[in-house]
Design a protein around this motif. Structure first.
Motif, PDB file in Angstrom:
ATOM      1  N   LEU A 295       0.946  -1.399   0.203  1.00 51.29           N
ATOM      2  CA  LEU A 295       0.390   0.120   0.135  1.00 51.29           C
ATOM      3  C   LEU A 295       0.908   1.075  -0.100  1.00 51.29           C
ATOM      4  N   ASN A 296       0.148   2.688  -0.940  1.00 50.95           N
ATOM      5  CA  ASN A 296       0.967   3.786  -0.616  1.00 50.95           C
ATOM      6  C   ASN A 296       0.162   4.556  -0.206  1.00 50.95           C
ATOM      7  N   GLN A 297       1.223   4.783   0.927  1.00 55.10           N
ATOM      8  CA  GLN A 297       0.086   5.000   2.042  1.00 55.10           C
ATOM      9  C   GLN A 297      -0.123   6.719   2.421  1.00 55.10           C
ATOM     10  N   GLY A 298       0.071   7.306   1.416  1.00 52.86           N
ATOM     11  CA  GLY A 298      -0.752   8.696   1.719  1.00 52.86           C
ATOM     12  C   GLY A 298      -1.965   8.517   0.212  1.00 52.86           C
ATOM     13  N   HIS A 299      -1.830   7.617  -0.472  1.00 51.57           N
ATOM     14  CA  HIS A 299      -2.432   7.387  -1.792  1.00 51.57           C
ATOM     15  C   HIS A 299      -3.322   6.247  -1.693  1.00 51.57           C
ATOM     16  N   LEU A 300      -3.948   5.558  -0.296  1.00 49.94           N
ATOM     17  CA  LEU A 300      -4.832   4.090  -1.068  1.00 49.94           C
ATOM     18  C   LEU A 300      -5.039   3.341  -2.174  1.00 49.94           C
ATOM     19  N   ALA A 301      -5.966   4.217  -2.529  1.00 53.54           N
ATOM     20  CA  ALA A 301      -5.962   3.670  -3.940  1.00 53.54           C
ATOM     21  C   ALA A 301      -5.541   3.306  -5.042  1.00 53.54           C
ATOM     22  N   ARG A 302      -4.307   4.109  -4.829  1.00 59.98           N
ATOM     23  CA  ARG A 302      -3.109   3.744  -5.962  1.00 59.98           C
ATOM     24  C   ARG A 302      -1.844   3.054  -5.016  1.00 59.98           C
ATOM     25  N   PRO A 303      -2.325   1.300  -5.141  1.00 64.86           N
ATOM     26  CA  PRO A 303      -1.263   0.592  -4.532  1.00 64.86           C
ATOM     27  C   PRO A 303      -0.449   0.243  -5.186  1.00 64.86           C
ATOM     28  N   VAL A 304       0.948  -0.390  -4.690  1.00 66.53           N
ATOM     29  CA  VAL A 304       1.951  -1.701  -5.250  1.00 66.53           C
ATOM     30  C   VAL A 304       1.707  -2.859  -6.476  1.00 66.53           C
ATOM     31  N   ARG A 306       1.417  -6.645  -8.739  1.00 67.52           N
ATOM     32  CA  ARG A 306       2.230  -7.173  -9.216  1.00 67.52           C
ATOM     33  C   ARG A 306       1.655  -7.954 -10.335  1.00 67.52           C
ATOM     34  N   LEU A 307       1.824  -7.692 -11.492  1.00 68.10           N
ATOM     35  CA  LEU A 307       0.999  -7.972 -12.901  1.00 68.10           C
ATOM     36  C   LEU A 307       1.427  -9.724 -13.079  1.00 68.10           C
ATOM     37  N   ASN A 308       0.169 -10.029 -13.166  1.00 66.03           N
ATOM     38  CA  ASN A 308       0.175 -11.572 -12.889  1.00 66.03           C
ATOM     39  C   ASN A 308       0.039 -12.161 -14.301  1.00 66.03           C
ATOM     40  N   GLN A 309       0.652 -11.804 -14.889  1.00 67.42           N
ATOM     41  CA  GLN A 309       0.999 -11.963 -16.443  1.00 67.42           C
ATOM     42  C   GLN A 309       2.984 -12.117 -16.355  1.00 67.42           C
ATOM     43  N   PHE A 310       3.677 -10.727 -16.079  1.00 70.43           N
ATOM     44  CA  PHE A 310       4.551 -11.146 -15.805  1.00 70.43           C
ATOM     45  C   PHE A 310       5.023 -11.023 -14.273  1.00 70.43           C
ATOM     46  N   GLY A 311       4.672 -11.066 -13.655  1.00 72.35           N
ATOM     47  CA  GLY A 311       5.701 -11.834 -12.048  1.00 72.35           C
ATOM     48  C   GLY A 311       5.781 -10.052 -11.996  1.00 72.35           C
ATOM     49  N   THR A 312       5.970  -8.879 -12.275  1.00 65.39           N
ATOM     50  CA  THR A 312       6.251  -7.787 -12.179  1.00 65.39           C
ATOM     51  C   THR A 312       5.856  -6.710 -11.488  1.00 65.39           C
ATOM     52  N   LYS A 313       6.524  -6.311 -10.276  1.00 65.54           N
ATOM     53  CA  LYS A 313       5.601  -4.947  -9.775  1.00 65.54           C
ATOM     54  C   LYS A 313       6.055  -4.208 -10.149  1.00 65.54           C
ATOM     55  N   PHE A 314       4.341  -3.273  -9.701  1.00 64.43           N
ATOM     56  CA  PHE A 314       3.865  -2.363 -10.670  1.00 64.43           C
ATOM     57  C   PHE A 314       3.306  -1.401  -9.758  1.00 64.43           C
ATOM     58  N   ASN A 315       4.092   0.205  -9.319  1.00 60.59           N
ATOM     59  CA  ASN A 315       3.589   0.872  -8.682  1.00 60.59           C
ATOM     60  C   ASN A 315       2.310   1.711  -9.285  1.00 60.59           C
ATOM     61  N   LEU A 316       1.477   1.609  -8.943  1.00 60.17           N
ATOM     62  CA  LEU A 316       0.514   2.933  -9.804  1.00 60.17           C
ATOM     63  C   LEU A 316       0.172   4.264  -9.327  1.00 60.17           C
ATOM     64  N   MET A 317       0.852   4.427  -8.634  1.00 56.57           N
ATOM     65  CA  MET A 317       1.433   6.063  -8.156  1.00 56.57           C
ATOM     66  C   MET A 317       2.237   6.457  -9.292  1.00 56.57           C
ATOM     67  N   GLU A 318       3.472   5.660  -9.752  1.00 57.10           N
ATOM     68  CA  GLU A 318       3.705   6.328 -10.970  1.00 57.10           C
ATOM     69  C   GLU A 318       3.825   6.148 -12.266  1.00 57.10           C
ATOM     70  N   HIS A 319       2.439   5.669 -12.494  1.00 57.05           N
ATOM     71  CA  HIS A 319       1.808   5.427 -13.816  1.00 57.05           C
ATOM     72  C   HIS A 319       0.399   5.571 -13.796  1.00 57.05           C
ATOM     73  N   PRO A 320       0.232   7.345 -13.745  1.00 55.17           N
ATOM     74  CA  PRO A 320      -1.109   7.611 -13.504  1.00 55.17           C
ATOM     75  C   PRO A 320      -2.351   7.248 -14.474  1.00 55.17           C
ATOM     76  N   SER A 321      -1.552   6.538 -15.618  1.00 56.36           N
ATOM     77  CA  SER A 321      -2.733   6.960 -16.896  1.00 56.36           C
ATOM     78  C   SER A 321      -3.620   4.981 -16.574  1.00 56.36           C
ATOM     79  N   PHE A 322      -2.747   4.674 -15.887  1.00 57.38           N
ATOM     80  CA  PHE A 322      -3.324   3.143 -15.120  1.00 57.38           C
ATOM     81  C   PHE A 322      -4.393   3.081 -14.364  1.00 57.38           C
ATOM     82  N   MET A 323      -5.340   2.646 -14.493  1.00 58.38           N
ATOM     83  CA  MET A 323      -6.734   2.835 -13.358  1.00 58.38           C
ATOM     84  C   MET A 323      -6.870   1.804 -13.259  1.00 58.38           C
TER      85      MET A 323
END
Length: 328
Positions: A295-304, A306-323
């Motif tokens: 969880l991103n404590q400053g913005h709980l609606a934009r968590p970190v 793990r993409l199931n298809q690729f197994g990689t971490k993805f921080n939604l705070m750093e990628h605002p275009s992904f909802m």
């Protein structure tokens, strides 16, 4: 820790909190293992609710505690609803006993939060709505730094905030239910002014656009704001006309700052409600499936995630275009 009614006690249960008389004398100390004789003595003293220590098997799943508390709240509210509908006296002693134990557990359980999947669903169901509101209001009060006594007032007021709607009525009661509930409850001396203010003010707003009296500004109690915000949030999330995502609920709550509710109250709510707890399966823009891992404590609606298809971490705070498009 969990709350049980006296008639639910079983031999071998271990007392989670000491029991005292009204004048402060110790009856049973925390940690005592209950046998048949002690259980019967508790029932004879007309003690309604007690805190029991959880077993390792019970406590292994944090959802079990919330489910236990919701079951107790639903049972108590059903009792209140049925009594009021029959024109009988509100079981205030039962409510006060429950609130004392509930406030204690809320204070003691540091990691107790409300998640999206915790929201009880029920179109027009006053019991489900009141349980959601009460739980969220107590946790918001805790996040605001309230002590046990104030949390008890929030528990009672938010549990009974819609009691005016429990009475037989025609459509006009919808607007008048805060006054009706207040008039019904004010005759019981055990209820605090803070709890009564919640009942009469939970539809008021800071800017004076609420009802029934248009109360605004400093005249609107913070406890009533807490209940009002939690009530609006629950109605928003349970709107059957559209599928609502947790992030939409967060945005809705934030839109109420300084017009309906204070920034402090909204901030407290956002500490109490976690839209996407760790382990939640979600679908992102583009059909990507992911699992919340942090969880991103400053913005709980934009968590970190793990993409199931690729197994990689993805921080939604750093990628605002992904909802987040759905919880799956």
């Amino acid at each position: 820790m969990r709350v049980v009614r006296a008639d639910q006690l079983q031999e071998g249960d271990k007392l989670g909190r000491s029991i005292y008389t009204e004048d402060g004398r110790l009856i049973l100390r925390q940690g005592v293992v209950l046998d048949k004789r002690l259980i019967e003595a508790i029932k004879k003293r007309n003690l309604r609710y007690l805190s029991i220590e959880t077993t390792p098997a019970y406590g292994a799943d944090p959802r079990a505690l919330k489910e236990n508390l919701r079951i107790q709240m639903k049972g108590l509210l059903t009792l209140v609803l049925d009594t009021v509908r029959r024109g009988g006296p509100v079981p205030v002693d039962e409510v006060l006993s429950w609130s004392e134990h509930m406030a204690g557990i809320v204070m003691e359980e540091r990691d107790l939060l409300y998640h999206y999947e915790d929201l009880l669903r029920g179109d027009g169901d006053l019991v489900a709505h009141s349980v959601n509101v009460c739980f969220l209001a107590m946790l918001t009060a805790k996040a605001l730094g309230y002590g046990k006594h104030r949390i008890q007032g929030v528990a009672v007021g938010s549990l009974l905030h819609d009691i005016g709607l429990f009475k037989p009525h025609d459509g006009t009661m919808i607007i008048n239910h805060p006054q009706a509930g207040y008039e019904l409850l004010r005759q019981y001396p055990g209820l605090t002014p803070a709890a009564l203010q919640i009942v009469v003010q939970h539809h008021e707003q800071l800017d004076g656009r609420g009802f029934p009296y248009g109360t605004k500004g400093a005249e609107l109690s913070e406890e009533a704001q807490i209940c009002g915000l939690c009530s609006e949030f629950d109605y928003f999330m349970n709107d059957k006309l559209a599928d609502k995502l947790p992030c939409g609920g967060i945005e809705y709550v934030m839109s109420k700052i300084d017009t309906s509710y204070s920034y402090a109250v909204v901030r407290g709510f956002l500490k109490a409600f976690v839209p996407y707890p760790v382990g939640t399966e979600i679908r992102l823009t583009g059909g990507l499936h992911a699992t919340v891992v942090e969880l991103n404590q400053g913005h709980l609606a934009r968590p970190v995630v793990r993409l199931n298809q690729f197994g990689t971490k993805f921080n939604l705070m750093e990628h605002p275009s992904f909802m987040v498009e759905a919880v799956v």
